[in-house]
Design a protein around this motif. Structure first.
Motif, PDB file in Angstrom:
ATOM      1  N   ILE A  62      24.838  -8.814  59.508  1.00 52.30           N
ATOM      2  CA  ILE A  62      24.967  -9.503  58.231  1.00 52.30           C
ATOM      3  C   ILE A  62      26.407 -10.014  58.154  1.00 52.30           C
ATOM      4  O   ILE A  62      27.319  -9.391  58.697  1.00 52.30           O
ATOM      5  CB  ILE A  62      24.594  -8.564  57.064  1.00 52.30           C
ATOM      6  N   TYR A  65      29.036 -10.465  53.467  1.00 50.52           N
ATOM      7  CA  TYR A  65      28.474  -9.648  52.395  1.00 50.52           C
ATOM      8  C   TYR A  65      29.584  -9.011  51.572  1.00 50.52           C
ATOM      9  O   TYR A  65      29.341  -8.288  50.638  1.00 50.52           O
ATOM     10  CB  TYR A  65      27.551  -8.580  52.994  1.00 50.52           C
ATOM     11  N   ASN A  82      21.695 -12.331  53.214  1.00 51.13           N
ATOM     12  CA  ASN A  82      22.781 -12.846  54.050  1.00 51.13           C
ATOM     13  C   ASN A  82      22.604 -12.546  55.530  1.00 51.13           C
ATOM     14  O   ASN A  82      23.568 -12.537  56.277  1.00 51.13           O
ATOM     15  CB  ASN A  82      24.123 -12.275  53.594  1.00 51.13           C
ATOM     16  N   SER A  83      21.386 -12.296  55.950  1.00 52.87           N
ATOM     17  CA  SER A  83      21.151 -12.085  57.373  1.00 52.87           C
ATOM     18  C   SER A  83      21.641 -13.300  58.138  1.00 52.87           C
ATOM     19  O   SER A  83      21.549 -14.426  57.658  1.00 52.87           O
ATOM     20  CB  SER A  83      19.654 -11.900  57.633  1.00 52.87           C
ATOM     21  N   ALA A 117      21.755  -3.074  57.798  1.00 55.17           N
ATOM     22  CA  ALA A 117      22.569  -4.266  58.002  1.00 55.17           C
ATOM     23  C   ALA A 117      23.992  -3.842  58.343  1.00 55.17           C
ATOM     24  O   ALA A 117      24.545  -2.959  57.705  1.00 55.17           O
ATOM     25  CB  ALA A 117      22.563  -5.114  56.735  1.00 55.17           C
TER      26      ALA A 117
END
Length: 151
Positions: A62, A65, A82-83, A117
């Motif tokens: 990710i 973030y 937000n991958s 993540a």
């Protein structure tokens, strides 16, 4: 519970390998009752991969973030926007894929989906080595997945 652990990433795009590397470590543990699978793609192809499982744990990089690189987070599907995968206009991102899967296969698509993540530094440089902060996060990512499997 029928569990799929899905490692997403690219082995040659620096920190994007974190999902695949975490999966490699998990494969060494011979986990019973858990399917481990890697995916070098996201998008609509993942719907078919996830159908039939009660629970899916996705491991992915990710970016942006707001955390320090190497920070391991557990996110619900609604928080995983937000991958680094599916961020171009020609493929669906993971949250959109999950929503579509729930609509297309409501009886067989998993309802319990968690994301492990890892905040990353670099997913744009071709390199088969992760940055030091993300490499150092690998044991925590593995332990986080193991904890989620036991829940």
């Amino acid at each position: 519970m029928n569990t799929l652990v899905l490692g997403i990433g690219s082995p040659i795009m620096t920190d994007d390998a974190i999902g695949l590397r975490t999966l490699e470590e998990l494969e060494k543990m011979n986990l019973e009752g858990v399917t481990l699978q890697e995916a070098c793609t996201s998008g609509l192809d993942l719907i078919e991969v996830m159908i039939g499982y009660d629970r899916v744990i996705i491991i992915d990089a990710i970016m942006n973030y707001g955390e320090k690189p190497g920070m391991v987070m557990v996110l619900d599907r609604d928080a995983f926007s937000n991958s680094v995968h599916g961020i171009n206009a020609h493929e669906a991102n993971i949250p959109s894929t999950i929503e579509l899967g729930l609509k297309l296969a409501p009886d067989t698509f998993p309802k319990d989906i968690k994301f492990v993540a890892v905040e990353v530094n670099d997913v744009f440089t071709v390199n088969d080595k992760m940055t030091p902060e993300v490499e150092a996060a690998l044991p925590e990512a593995v332990n986080t997945v193991l904890r989620l499997i036991k829940e």
